[in-house]
Design an enzyme around this catalytic site. Structure first.
Site, PDB file in Angstrom:
ATOM      1  CD  GLN A  87      -3.690   3.954  10.713  1.00 50.18           C
ATOM      2  OE1 GLN A  87      -4.869   3.834  10.405  1.00 50.18           O
ATOM      3  NE2 GLN A  87      -2.808   4.524   9.905  1.00 50.18           N
ATOM      4  CG  HIS A 101      -4.418  10.581   2.548  1.00 46.76           C
ATOM      5  ND1 HIS A 101      -5.491  10.523   3.419  1.00 46.76           N
ATOM      6  CD2 HIS A 101      -3.580   9.578   2.929  1.00 46.76           C
ATOM      7  CE1 HIS A 101      -5.304   9.529   4.276  1.00 46.76           C
ATOM      8  NE2 HIS A 101      -4.150   8.944   4.013  1.00 46.76           N
ATOM      9  NE  ARG A 110       3.959  14.875  11.048  1.00 53.87           N
ATOM     10  CZ  ARG A 110       3.417  14.026  10.180  1.00 53.87           C
ATOM     11  NH1 ARG A 110       3.056  12.826  10.570  1.00 53.87           N
ATOM     12  NH2 ARG A 110       3.238  14.373   8.923  1.00 53.87           N
ATOM     13  CB  THR A 132      -6.354   7.858   1.311  1.00 53.74           C
ATOM     14  OG1 THR A 132      -6.308   6.828   2.283  1.00 53.74           O
ATOM     15  CG2 THR A 132      -7.715   8.513   1.317  1.00 53.74           C
ATOM     16  CG  ASP A 190      -1.987   1.024   1.195  1.00 56.37           C
ATOM     17  OD1 ASP A 190      -2.387   1.404   0.075  1.00 56.37           O
ATOM     18  OD2 ASP A 190      -2.464   1.435   2.266  1.00 56.37           O
ATOM     19  CE  LYS A 232      -4.109   1.628   7.101  1.00 60.39           C
ATOM     20  NZ  LYS A 232      -4.819   2.534   6.189  1.00 60.39           N
ATOM     21  CD  GLU A 282      -6.550   4.873   4.489  1.00 52.02           C
ATOM     22  OE1 GLU A 282      -5.782   4.147   3.853  1.00 52.02           O
ATOM     23  OE2 GLU A 282      -6.166   5.667   5.376  1.00 52.02           O
ATOM     24  CE1 TYR A 319       1.070   6.610  14.798  1.00 56.65           C
ATOM     25  CE2 TYR A 319       2.369   6.442  12.798  1.00 56.65           C
ATOM     26  CZ  TYR A 319       1.870   7.190  13.829  1.00 56.65           C
ATOM     27  OH  TYR A 319       2.182   8.522  13.905  1.00 56.65           O
ATOM     28  CD  GLU A 362      -5.496   2.953  -0.227  1.00 56.95           C
ATOM     29  OE1 GLU A 362      -4.715   2.192  -0.827  1.00 56.95           O
ATOM     30  OE2 GLU A 362      -5.366   3.253   0.975  1.00 56.95           O
TER      31      GLU A 362
END
Lengths: 426, 426
Positions: free
Chosen positions: A247, A140, A149, A356, A133, A260, A206, A251, A208
Site C-alpha cells: 500500500q 482511525h 504525516r 477501520t 470502502d 487490498k 482492518e 497508493y 470494519e
C-alpha cells in the site's frame, strides 16, 4: 420501520447467549454435501431452510410463483423489496412462536427444514456487484495521519466535510472460513529507492462492518440522507485485509489497489436493519456542520460491540481489540447519501464497508498498524507470543453483537487463516 | 492466436472506408422495438443477428444446446472460451464469403438475420462485474504532475515501476448515446477553505480505451505477462468522464471517487483481439527495467488512431485531439499481469481502462484539463466557440480505428451529450 410482533419464546431451543436469538433471524446461504446452495435463517444452533419451507407452501402469503430462496445468493430475495422482507420476517416470527403449532407440531418435516449449523457449509450470502470502502472513523484517520504525516495536521482538510471513500474490488470478497494467501507485490525496502518483488511483510486486518443495499437507486437519482436506511437490507462484519508495505509504495496518487484487492472477508449471516432497530443510539456529534445533503433530521447509529482475536497456529486465541460500531463519525446514511449525491446508481447486493473502526483507547484500535503503532510496539498474545503484524498460520477472528436489556443480536464471526505466500520465482 | 481464413469479399455491401469491414466483425448487443436484446455482429451498415442465425441452425458446429446469443450481454458467449470464439469467427467469415451460397443465397431469411444498423438500438454489450482504470500514459501522468505539483518531479517515484491503477465504479458504465448529467458535488472554490455543494464547474472527458476479460483467472492464480492476451476478448473506446473540481477536493488520500463514478461511456461494439492482430506494433521502450513479472518476451501494443470531437449545441463539430493507443508506456499485458500478481481474481466481462491516452504533442492530449492546461488557454472550435472544459449541451464524440495496407478495423464511436445539472436545492 415496521413494528414486528416478536414472540417471547420459540419452540426451537435457543441458548440465552446465542447470537441467533428469535429477534435476530439473519439471512445466509448454505449447502450440505450433495445439495444445492439455498437461503436459510439462523435460529440458535440451527438453520431454518427457507427454500424447503417455501416448497412446502409456508410462504404462500408472499404471492410468489418462483421460490426466491432456492438461490445461490440473497439478491433475488432482496430485489423483491421491503414489503416482501417485512412479510417474510413476520411470517418467520409467527412460525417460530412457541404458541403456534403450524410448524412446531409437524415434527415429520423438521429434519427437512431444520438443519444443524454444524452440518452445513456457509457460502457467500450475496453476489456483490459493487463494493465501496469508506474511511469514517475519526480515530482511525487521525492515527494514520499521525503515523504517516507526523509534521502536519493528522486529519486532511476534506475529512470532516466528506465521508471519504474509494471503490474496492468486489470479486475478491470472500466468506468467513476461506483461507487468505499472503500476497506477493512490489515493496520498497527501508532506505531503498528501487522496489523489490516479494511476499508482503506487513500483513494486516482492518476491523470494519459493511451494509448491503437491498433497494437500489437508478442513475441520476440520489438517495437522500433521511431515506438512506430504507435502501439498506442488512449488515455484516467486514475484514478489509491490507498489505501495508504494498500500500505504502503503490497508493499515490490514485489510492489503495493491490494492497487490498487480494481478499476481503465477511461474516456469513446478514443481520437485517429490522433486527438492529432496538440498538439505535446517538451518533457522535459532528463538530463541523455538514453540508445540507449530509445533515440528518434524526442522526443515529447502532450500538454494536466488536472484537478481534488472533489464534496463532498451535497457540491460544487472544483478543487484541475491542471496539464499537457507534464510534464512527460518519453514519451509514451519510455514506450512502454522499455516494449517490452525484447521481451514482447502486445495485442490489452492493456492499459498503465502514473503514477501520477504532475508538479512543489504544485497546480499541481496529488494525495491527495502529495497535503496534507502525510496528514500534509489540502486541502480546495469551500464550506469550508477540505480534506487530499478522504471521503465516495466524487465524484472525472478528466478532460482533448488540446487547441491550437482555436482548442479544449477534453477527457470529468472520474467521480466516493466513497461509504462506505461494512459493514461486520472483 | 488462431490464423483465420478471411475471404477477399463479402456478398454484403461494405463501403471501403467502413469501420466494420469483413475482417473486423465486432460483437455488440442490440434491440429493435418490440423484440428482446440479443447479440449481433456489425458488417458494413448492417448487423448480423447471431441469435437468429443460431436458431436457424447456422452454428450447429459449436455443439451448444443453449443459444448464447439470445442474451442481454456478451458474457455468456465470452464464458464459453476461446475455442468457441475462434469457431464462431471463422464460421462468420465463411458465411459472409462472397463465394459461399450458404447464407447469401437464402435471400428469404435475410430480413430476419440482417438488420440495418439505423433500425437498431445499441445496448451495453457487456455486464461488467469489475472495472479498473489504469494511468498508463507517461505523457498524461507527466502533464498532470506538471500542473498539480509544479515544484516537484512530474512523475511520482512509483510510476515507472508500477502500472498505477485504481478500482472504478462498474454500475455507471454506460453505452454510447446515453446522455450524461453534469454532477453535483462538493467543490472548494478558489481561495476558500470551506467547500460548497454545487454543480461541477470543470467537467472533462478522458480519452481512453478498455479491454474486456473473456477468460477469467481464479483467486490466487496470477496471470503471467506473456499469457495475458489469452484472457482478453476485445476492446472498446472508453470515455472516463471526470469532474475536475470535485476530484481535486476529494481525492486525498484514497483516490478519485465521486469525480468519476457518475458516468463512464463506452462504444457499443467490442472489437476482438483476433481482429486487431494485423495492427500489432512495438510498444514504447521502457527506460527503467521493469521487475521480472512485468517483463514481456514479445513486447507489443496496437496501432489504433484515436480522436475526440466536440459538437456544441446548435454548433459545428470540431476535433480537439488526435492520439494513438500505441503511445501508452504500460501495455495491456503488463496491466493485467500486475493486477493479478497478488492473486486478485478476474471475472468474465471485467473492464480494464487504459487511463487517458495523451501523446507528446499538445494536439494529442486526451483531456480538456491538458488541452486547456488547467483552464489557462482556450480551445477554439470550428464555429469560433471556445472551450476550456465541457459545457452543457456539448456532445463529446470519440472515435477509433486501425488502418494498415488498406485494411481498416474501426471501433465506431462513443458519443454522449452533456445535460445540465438537475435543478434542486443544495
Amino acid at each position: 420501520m415496521h413494528q414486528y410482533h416478536t414472540p417471547k419464546k420459540s419452540w426451537i431451543n435457543i441458548d440465552s447467549n446465542s447470537d441467533f436469538s428469535l429477534a435476530n433471524l439473519p439471512y445466509g446461504v448454505f449447502s450440505i454435501p450433495g445439495t444445492n446452495p439455498r437461503v436459510g435463517v439462523a435460529v440458535g444452533q440451527h438453520i431454518l431452510d427457507l427454500a424447503a419451507l417455501f416448497n412446502l407452501g409456508f410462504f404462500a402469503d408472499l404471492g410468489l410463483d418462483k421460490n426466491p430462496f432456492a438461490s445461490h445468493n440473497l439478491n433475488e430475495f432482496m430485489a423483491l423489496g421491503r414489503p416482501v422482507w417485512t412479510k417474510t420476517r413476520q411470517g418467520l416470527l409467527n412460525l417460530l412462536d412457541a404458541q403456534n403449532p403450524e410448524l412446531s407440531q409437524k415434527t415429520e418435516i423438521h429434519p427437512q427444514v431444520l438443519i444443524p449449523q454444524a452440518d452445513a457449509q456457509m457460502l457467500m450470502p450475496v453476489q456483490v456487484p459493487n463494493y465501496t470502502d469508506f474511511y469514517s472513523s475519526q480515530e482511525h484517520a487521525t492515527n494514520v495521519g499521525k503515523m504517516f504525516r507526523p509534521d502536519g495536521e493528522p486529519l486532511l482538510p476534506n475529512w470532516k466535510h466528506i465521508p471519504v471513500g474509494y471503490h474496492g474490488r468486489a470479486s475478491s470478497i470472500l466468506v468467513s472460513g476461506t483461507p487468505i494467501r499472503r500476497p506477493w507485490g512490489q515493496l520498497l525496502p527501508p532506505d531503498a529507492n528501487t522496489p523489490v518483488f516479494a511476499p508482503c511483510r506487513l500483513l494486516d486486518f482492518e476491523l470494519e462492518m459493511a451494509f448491503v443495499v437491498g433497494k437500489p437507486n437508478p442513475l441520476g437519482d440520489p438517495i437522500s440522507v433521511n431515506h438512506a436506511e430504507d435502501h439498506m437490507f442488512g449488515m455484516v462484519i467486514f475484514n478489509d485485509w491490507s498489505a501495508r508495505d504494498i500500500q505504502k509504495w503503490e497508493y499515490v496518487p490514485l489510492g489503495p489497489f493491490l494492497a487490498k484487492n487480494f481478499a476481503s472477508s465477511i461474516s456469513p449471516w446478514v443481520v437485517t436493519l429490522d433486527a438492529l432497530q432496538p440498538f439505535r443510539c446517538p451518533a457522535p456529534q459532528q463538530d463541523l456542520e455538514p453540508l445540507p445533503y449530509l445533515k440528518e433530521s434524526d442522526r443515529h447509529t447502532f450500538d454494536i460491540n466488536l472484537s478481534v482475536s488472533i489464534l496463532p497456529q498451535n497457540g491460544e486465541e487472544g483478543q487484541v481489540c475491542q471496539s464499537n460500531f457507534k464510534y464512527l463519525y460518519w453514519t451509514m446514511a451519510q455514506q450512502l447519501a454522499h455516494h449517490t449525491v452525484n447521481g451514482c446508481n447502486t445495485q442490489v447486493g452492493d456492499m459498503y464497508a465502514s473503514g477501520t473502526i477504532s475508538g479512543k483507547e489504544q485497546s480499541s484500535f481496529g488494525s495491527m498498524l495502529e495497535l503496534s503503532w507502525k510496528g514500534s510496539r509489540k502486541v502480546t498474545l495469551p500464550g506469550g507470543q508477540e505480534r506487530t503484524f499478522i504471521q503465516d498460520g495466524d487465524t484472525v477472528i472478528m466478532r460482533a453483537f448488540a446487547l441491550k436489556d437482555g436482548l442479544r443480536i449477534g453477527f457470529g464471526e468472520v474467521r480466516s487463516i493466513v497461509l504462506p505466500a505461494h512459493p514461486k520465482n520472483a
